[in-house]
Motif scaffolding. Structure first.
Motif, short mmCIF file in Angstrom:
data_model
loop_
_atom_site.label_atom_id
_atom_site.label_comp_id
_atom_site.label_asym_id
_atom_site.label_seq_id
_atom_site.Cartn_x
_atom_site.Cartn_y
_atom_site.Cartn_z
N ILE A 105 -3.60 5.43 -13.84
CA ILE A 105 -3.65 3.95 -13.84
C ILE A 105 -2.76 3.38 -12.74
CG2 ILE A 105 -3.28 1.88 -15.27
CD1 ILE A 105 -3.57 3.78 -17.71
N ASP A 106 -1.57 3.95 -12.59
CA ASP A 106 -0.63 3.45 -11.59
C ASP A 106 -1.19 3.53 -10.17
OD1 ASP A 106 -0.41 6.25 -12.24
OD2 ASP A 106 1.15 6.34 -10.71
N ILE A 107 -1.93 4.61 -9.90
CA ILE A 107 -2.51 4.78 -8.56
C ILE A 107 -3.57 3.69 -8.33
CG2 ILE A 107 -3.90 6.35 -7.12
CD1 ILE A 107 -2.28 8.62 -8.32
N LEU A 108 -4.36 3.45 -9.36
CA LEU A 108 -5.39 2.41 -9.24
C LEU A 108 -4.73 1.05 -9.02
CD1 LEU A 108 -7.89 3.55 -12.04
CD2 LEU A 108 -8.03 3.92 -9.57
N ILE A 109 -3.66 0.78 -9.78
CA ILE A 109 -2.95 -0.51 -9.60
C ILE A 109 -2.44 -0.62 -8.16
CG2 ILE A 109 -0.95 -1.90 -10.28
CD1 ILE A 109 -1.16 -0.75 -13.08
N TYR A 110 -1.83 0.46 -7.70
CA TYR A 110 -1.24 0.45 -6.36
C TYR A 110 -2.31 0.21 -5.29
CZ TYR A 110 1.43 1.96 -2.31
OH TYR A 110 2.05 2.02 -1.09
N LEU A 111 -3.50 0.84 -5.48
CA LEU A 111 -4.54 0.72 -4.47
C LEU A 111 -5.24 -0.64 -4.50
CD1 LEU A 111 -6.21 4.27 -4.60
CD2 LEU A 111 -4.73 3.33 -2.83
N PHE A 112 -5.49 -1.13 -5.75
CA PHE A 112 -6.29 -2.36 -5.83
C PHE A 112 -5.45 -3.62 -6.00
CE2 PHE A 112 -9.15 1.11 -7.05
CZ PHE A 112 -10.07 0.98 -6.02
N LEU A 113 -4.22 -3.49 -6.46
CA LEU A 113 -3.33 -4.67 -6.58
C LEU A 113 -2.04 -4.36 -5.82
CD1 LEU A 113 -3.79 -5.15 -10.44
CD2 LEU A 113 -4.83 -6.61 -8.70
N PRO A 114 -2.08 -4.30 -4.50
CA PRO A 114 -0.93 -3.82 -3.72
C PRO A 114 0.35 -4.63 -3.90
CG PRO A 114 -2.70 -4.63 -2.29
CD PRO A 114 -3.21 -4.74 -3.67
N ASN A 115 0.25 -5.87 -4.43
CA ASN A 115 1.49 -6.66 -4.56
C ASN A 115 2.22 -6.46 -5.89
OD1 ASN A 115 1.19 -7.74 -2.04
ND2 ASN A 115 -0.18 -9.37 -2.79
N THR A 116 1.67 -5.58 -6.72
CA THR A 116 2.31 -5.34 -8.02
C THR A 116 3.69 -4.71 -7.83
OG1 THR A 116 0.11 -4.80 -8.76
CG2 THR A 116 1.87 -4.37 -10.33
N SER A 117 4.66 -5.11 -8.70
CA SER A 117 6.04 -4.60 -8.52
C SER A 117 6.12 -3.11 -8.88
CB SER A 117 7.02 -5.39 -9.37
OG SER A 117 6.91 -4.93 -10.70
N LEU A 118 7.14 -2.48 -8.31
CA LEU A 118 7.34 -1.03 -8.53
C LEU A 118 7.59 -0.73 -10.01
CD1 LEU A 118 7.48 1.50 -6.70
CD2 LEU A 118 9.95 1.27 -6.76
N ILE A 119 8.23 -1.70 -10.70
CA ILE A 119 8.52 -1.48 -12.13
C ILE A 119 7.22 -1.36 -12.91
CG2 ILE A 119 9.55 -2.45 -14.22
CD1 ILE A 119 11.67 -3.65 -12.67
N LEU A 120 6.27 -2.24 -12.62
CA LEU A 120 5.00 -2.21 -13.35
C LEU A 120 4.22 -0.93 -13.05
CD1 LEU A 120 3.36 -5.75 -13.43
CD2 LEU A 120 3.75 -4.15 -15.31
N ILE A 121 4.24 -0.55 -11.77
CA ILE A 121 3.55 0.70 -11.39
C ILE A 121 4.20 1.87 -12.13
CG2 ILE A 121 3.02 2.26 -9.45
CD1 ILE A 121 2.90 -0.18 -7.64
N SER A 122 5.54 1.86 -12.19
CA SER A 122 6.25 2.94 -12.88
C SER A 122 5.95 2.92 -14.37
CB SER A 122 7.75 2.82 -12.66
OG SER A 122 8.02 2.81 -11.29
#
Ligand code: CMP
Length: 456
Positions: A105-122
């Motif tokens: 999920i984190d990879i998808l967030i990173y690729l499609f929502l690039p402005n998401t904070s690192l905390i959310l990705i983590s």
């Protein structure tokens, strides 16, 4: 899909390639357990190419889900590799939690929502922790594998647990400091660490975590508000039980490190207290202790060889004896050029014996029940009546054969001059060997006759 998977050849659950793969899985899981809390607490990345490493780690976890379909399992000592393994995998392994732990999920967030904070990705990576308990199952499996050193595996496991707990507490301590610092006093502000770089902040957090967990507490970094206070004494309570657990484990690992030495010490302890209770004279006690000292230095515990080897199949036992007695076989001239089956037949019949200096092995005129081969030490054959020394025997010699060959009484006395390591061959075994191997019989008779004549 499942029928396609079941056609691919299966892996043995204890194969080397699977072990390497499991080591990789442990590494990937530990990477996640280290990096996820770090990123969440410090809002920072460790490597510039972190995204690539995350993708690679996730790829390994996903590949593992598929690979598990091809690993056989052991049922009552038999490796089961057929199609049942798929249903077995569904029923008995962490298939569902593995899927959950690998969802990228984190990879998808990173690729499609690039402005998401690192905390959310983590945060989206947190399910990776579901893999953590499996590391211990893998360690247990290695621990049970006879090819691995169990002490080393347990030590590594312990170090990992201790380091990860220290690391997680360090991350939490920094996280609390960061949050509480925004509205009031915090350890971060008081220690001027707010403006420092991530490395310094992490090192200070880790330092606090280790000193508090070990209850060393130098007092240079202290809680500055209620939340920090509560967290500090929780960590202190945890520290007491954690270090009791560590000390207990380390003590168990160390005491198992040299099991044979411990067993030997126990035996020596029993002998010493026995001699003390029976008030054995001091000089005799010294002889006994010297004997055990020699036993330990040169042979460790020979009785153990027999205890342990006795239950092995005949062929393996013979190979081990051939290896153990190699030194003797090389030293005794009549064994050289002997046929391998003769050696194999003989070694299994030999029994080791260690004797201190000035000990009678054979007394003249007694009835003989065994003959001896010398592995180490010096002995003399002599006449007690005349005092004449016939010969001094060293490693590679044998004696006591005359009484067995001619069914006569002992023709001489044999006494040790130094500590001696001998191998005994009992009369019935000796007769069997003579019967089956006439060449050996000839050689022994030839030497016996010469000795008998020299005696006269
Ligand atoms: P046995 O008579 O069974 O017990 C005493 C042993 O001392 C004897 O066998 C020989 O092996 C050994 N022995 C006796 N006489 C001599 C000798 N002259 N030289 C070497 N060894 C001897």
């Amino acid at each position: 899909m499942l029928s396609f998977l079941s056609r691919i050849p299966s892996l043995h659950p204890e194969s080397k390639s699977l072990t390497v793969w499991e080591a990789l899985l442990v590494f990937v899981t530990l990477y996640n357990c280290f990096v996820i809390p770090f990123r969440m607490a410090f809002h920072a990345i460790i490597f510039d190419f972190w995204f690539l490493i995350d993708c690679l780690a996730d790829f390994i976890l996903i590949a593992d889900i598929f690979l598990r379909f091809h690993v056989g399992y052991i049922d009552e000592g038999e490796v089961i590799k057929d199609k049942q393994k798929i249903s077995y995998y569904y029923r008995n392994t962490d298939f569902k939690s593995n899927i959950l732990a690998s969802l990228p999920i984190d990879i998808l967030i990173y690729l499609f929502l690039p402005n998401t904070s690192l905390i959310l990705i983590s945060l989206a990576r947190i399910p990776r922790f579901l893999r953590f308990p499996q590391c211990f199952l893998i360690f247990r499996k290695w621990d049970n594998n006879v090819y691995f050193n169990s002490a080393v595996i347990r030590m590594i496991e312990l170090l990992i647990i201790v380091f990860l707990i220290d690391h997680w507490i360090a991350c939490l301590w920094f996280f609390i400091g960061n949050i509480t610092g925004q509205s009031g006093k915090s350890w971060l502000q008081i220690n001027d660490l707010y403006l420092e770089n991530t490395t310094t902040q992490y090192l200070h957090s880790l330092y606090w975590s280790i000193t508090t967990l070990t209850t060393v507490g130098y007092g240079d970094i202290t809680p500055k508000n209620n939340i920090e206070l509560i967290f500090t004494f929780t960590v202190m309570f945890l520290g007491v039980s954690l270090y009791a657990f560590i000390i207990g484990n380390v003590a168990a690992i160390i005491s198992n490190l040299d099991a044979s030495k411990n067993r030997f010490r126990d035996k020596l302890g029993q002998v010493q207290s026995y001699m003390w209770e029976r008030k054995i004279p001091r000089s005799l006690q010294k002889n006994v202790l010297d004997y055990y000292q020699y036993m330990w230095e040169y042979n460790r515990d020979i009785s153990l060889d027999f205890e342990l080897l006795d239950e092995l199949p005949h062929s393996i036992k013979t190979q081990i004896y051939c290896y153990l007695y190699q030194e003797l076989l090389e030293k005794v001239p009549i064994f050289q050029d002997a046929e391998p089956c003769f050696i194999e037949d003989l070694v299994i019949k030999l029994k080791p014996r260690i004797l201190p200096p000035n000990d009678y092995v054979i007394r003249e005129e007694q009835i003989g029940h065994e003959m001896y081969f010398v592995k180490r030490g010096q002995l003399q054959a002599f006449s007690e009546k005349t005092g004449k020394v016939y010969t001094v025997m060293v490693a590679g010699s044998f004696f006591g054969e005359i009484a067995l060959l001619y069914d006569s009484r002992r023709t001489a006395s044999v006494k040790t001059l130094t500590y001696c390591e001998l191998f005994v061959l009992y009369k019935e075994d000796f007769n069997k060997v003579l019967e089956n191997y006439p060449q050996f019989s000839e050689k022994v008779k030839e030497i016996a006759e010469k000795r008998y004549q020299v005696r006269d």
